[in-house]
Design a protein around this motif. Structure first.
Motif, PDB file in Angstrom:
ATOM      1  N   LEU A   1       0.832  -1.206   0.000  1.00 15.62           N
ATOM      2  CA  LEU A   1       0.000   0.000   0.000  1.00 15.62           C
ATOM      3  C   LEU A   1       0.866   1.255   0.000  1.00 15.62           C
ATOM      4  N   ARG A   2       1.909   1.256   0.801  1.00 17.56           N
ATOM      5  CA  ARG A   2       2.800   2.428   0.839  1.00 17.56           C
ATOM      6  C   ARG A   2       3.511   2.614  -0.492  1.00 17.56           C
ATOM      7  N   GLU A   3       3.927   1.508  -1.107  1.00 13.95           N
ATOM      8  CA  GLU A   3       4.628   1.599  -2.390  1.00 13.95           C
ATOM      9  C   GLU A   3       3.697   2.078  -3.496  1.00 13.95           C
ATOM     10  N   TRP A   4       2.468   1.576  -3.502  1.00 16.84           N
ATOM     11  CA  TRP A   4       1.499   2.025  -4.510  1.00 16.84           C
ATOM     12  C   TRP A   4       1.169   3.502  -4.330  1.00 16.84           C
ATOM     13  N   HIS A   5       1.043   3.931  -3.083  1.00 12.37           N
ATOM     14  CA  HIS A   5       0.757   5.344  -2.823  1.00 12.37           C
ATOM     15  C   HIS A   5       1.902   6.218  -3.339  1.00 12.37           C
ATOM     16  N   ARG A   6       3.132   5.790  -3.108  1.00 10.56           N
ATOM     17  CA  ARG A   6       4.298   6.538  -3.592  1.00 10.56           C
ATOM     18  C   ARG A   6       4.296   6.655  -5.113  1.00 10.56           C
ATOM     19  N   ALA A   7       3.895   5.587  -5.787  1.00  7.84           N
ATOM     20  CA  ALA A   7       3.987   5.532  -7.242  1.00  7.84           C
ATOM     21  C   ALA A   7       2.825   6.231  -7.949  1.00  7.84           C
ATOM     22  N   LEU A   8       1.734   6.487  -7.235  1.00  5.51           N
ATOM     23  CA  LEU A   8       0.563   7.102  -7.861  1.00  5.51           C
ATOM     24  C   LEU A   8       0.680   8.626  -7.888  1.00  5.51           C
TER      25      LEU A   8
ATOM     26  N   MET B   1      -9.878  -2.948   6.433  1.00  4.30           N
ATOM     27  CA  MET B   1      -9.216  -2.610   5.173  1.00  4.30           C
ATOM     28  C   MET B   1      -9.255  -1.107   4.924  1.00  4.30           C
ATOM     29  N   LEU B   2     -10.357  -0.479   5.226  1.00  3.22           N
ATOM     30  CA  LEU B   2     -10.427   0.978   5.073  1.00  3.22           C
ATOM     31  C   LEU B   2      -9.405   1.664   5.977  1.00  3.22           C
ATOM     32  N   ALA B   3      -9.213   1.129   7.179  1.00  2.48           N
ATOM     33  CA  ALA B   3      -8.224   1.706   8.096  1.00  2.48           C
ATOM     34  C   ALA B   3      -6.808   1.524   7.549  1.00  2.48           C
ATOM     35  N   ARG B   4      -6.521   0.373   6.954  1.00  5.44           N
ATOM     36  CA  ARG B   4      -5.193   0.150   6.358  1.00  5.44           C
ATOM     37  C   ARG B   4      -4.935   1.134   5.215  1.00  5.44           C
ATOM     38  N   LEU B   5      -5.921   1.298   4.373  1.00  6.32           N
ATOM     39  CA  LEU B   5      -5.772   2.221   3.243  1.00  6.32           C
ATOM     40  C   LEU B   5      -5.575   3.655   3.747  1.00  6.32           C
ATOM     41  N   THR B   6      -6.333   4.041   4.738  1.00  4.02           N
ATOM     42  CA  THR B   6      -6.198   5.388   5.289  1.00  4.02           C
ATOM     43  C   THR B   6      -4.817   5.581   5.908  1.00  4.02           C
TER      44      THR B   6
END
Length: 230
Positions: free
Chosen positions: A125-132, A199-204
């Protein structure tokens, strides 16, 4: 003996009951992913893409398509299958970290979360956030809720098979799966399950503005899909 999910997916397995099942699965998924592409020049990552038999449909809707797959065997097959398509690039999971920051418009991770531990998913999730890019989206789909069991998955498969004309093969395939490494691995290693709120908490926590989508990608509507926006 197969000892990990990665090893299982790196060899022939009984998940698809016949060629029609596999083709219909990937064709339908590609159609859904293509519909999510925000514009023709978009850069898209399909993380955990599997065989991606219809990836050219997604590539036709975007400017660059990255296909990320953990299985070396599958990556080799993908590279050969799409060697003539200059807008498709095949990646290993470790290669995602080398993608430019804020370079992607869309990340799709379908049927991946169940094979990752909690820390592994959080790292993704952190890597995808960085790449977006700002305004980019993550689609995290086919997430298994805590209450959903193998019987519900089997019922969803049979309904899909009835609609798409491979019901007899699906019945035989379920019997074959019952005796396969998949059932043994599912019992021994388990599949990671996530509640909606968790899952919503993880994404947040990873920096996304998140919500559950009305529909899951694919045929199994007992599973969940989430969208995370940067």
């Amino acid at each position: 003996m197969v000892t990990s999910w990665r090893e299982f997916w790196d060899r022939d397995n009984p998940i698809y009951v016949n060629a029609r099942h596999k083709a219909r699965h990937y064709a339908g998924l590609a159609q859904e992913i293509a519909a999510l592409v925000p514009h023709p020049g978009a850069h898209v990552l399909d993380h955990g893409c599997g065989e991606a038999l219809s990836a050219e449909r997604v590539a036709g809707a975007c400017g660059r398509l990255y296909l990320c797959e953990a299985s070396p065997r599958q990556r080799d097959a993908l590279a050969q299958r799409y060697a003539a398509c200059p807008t498709i690039t095949v990646l290993a999971p470790d290669d995602v970290a080398a993608l430019p920051a804020a370079g992607l418009d869309l990340v799709v991770a379908n049927s991946l979360a169940q094979y990752l531990t909690g820390p592994e998913l959080d790292a993704c999730l952190r890597e995808w956030h960085r790449a977006l890019k700002p305004g980019g989206r993550l689609i995290l789909a086919d997430v298994i809720p805590p209450h959903l069991g193998a019987a519900a998955d089997a019922a969803a498969l049979l309904a899909f098979a009835r609609r798409d004309g491979f019901l007899a093969a699906a019945l035989l395939g379920l019997a074959r799966t019952f005796l396969s490494d998949y059932r043994a691995l599912r019992r021994r290693l388990g599949l990671t399950r996530h509640g909606e709120a968790e899952m919503l908490a993880r994404l947040t926590a990873a920096g996304f503005t998140a919500e559950r989508m009305p529909r899951n990608l694919g045929h199994n509507q007992g599973r969940m899909a989430f969208v995370g926006r940067v």
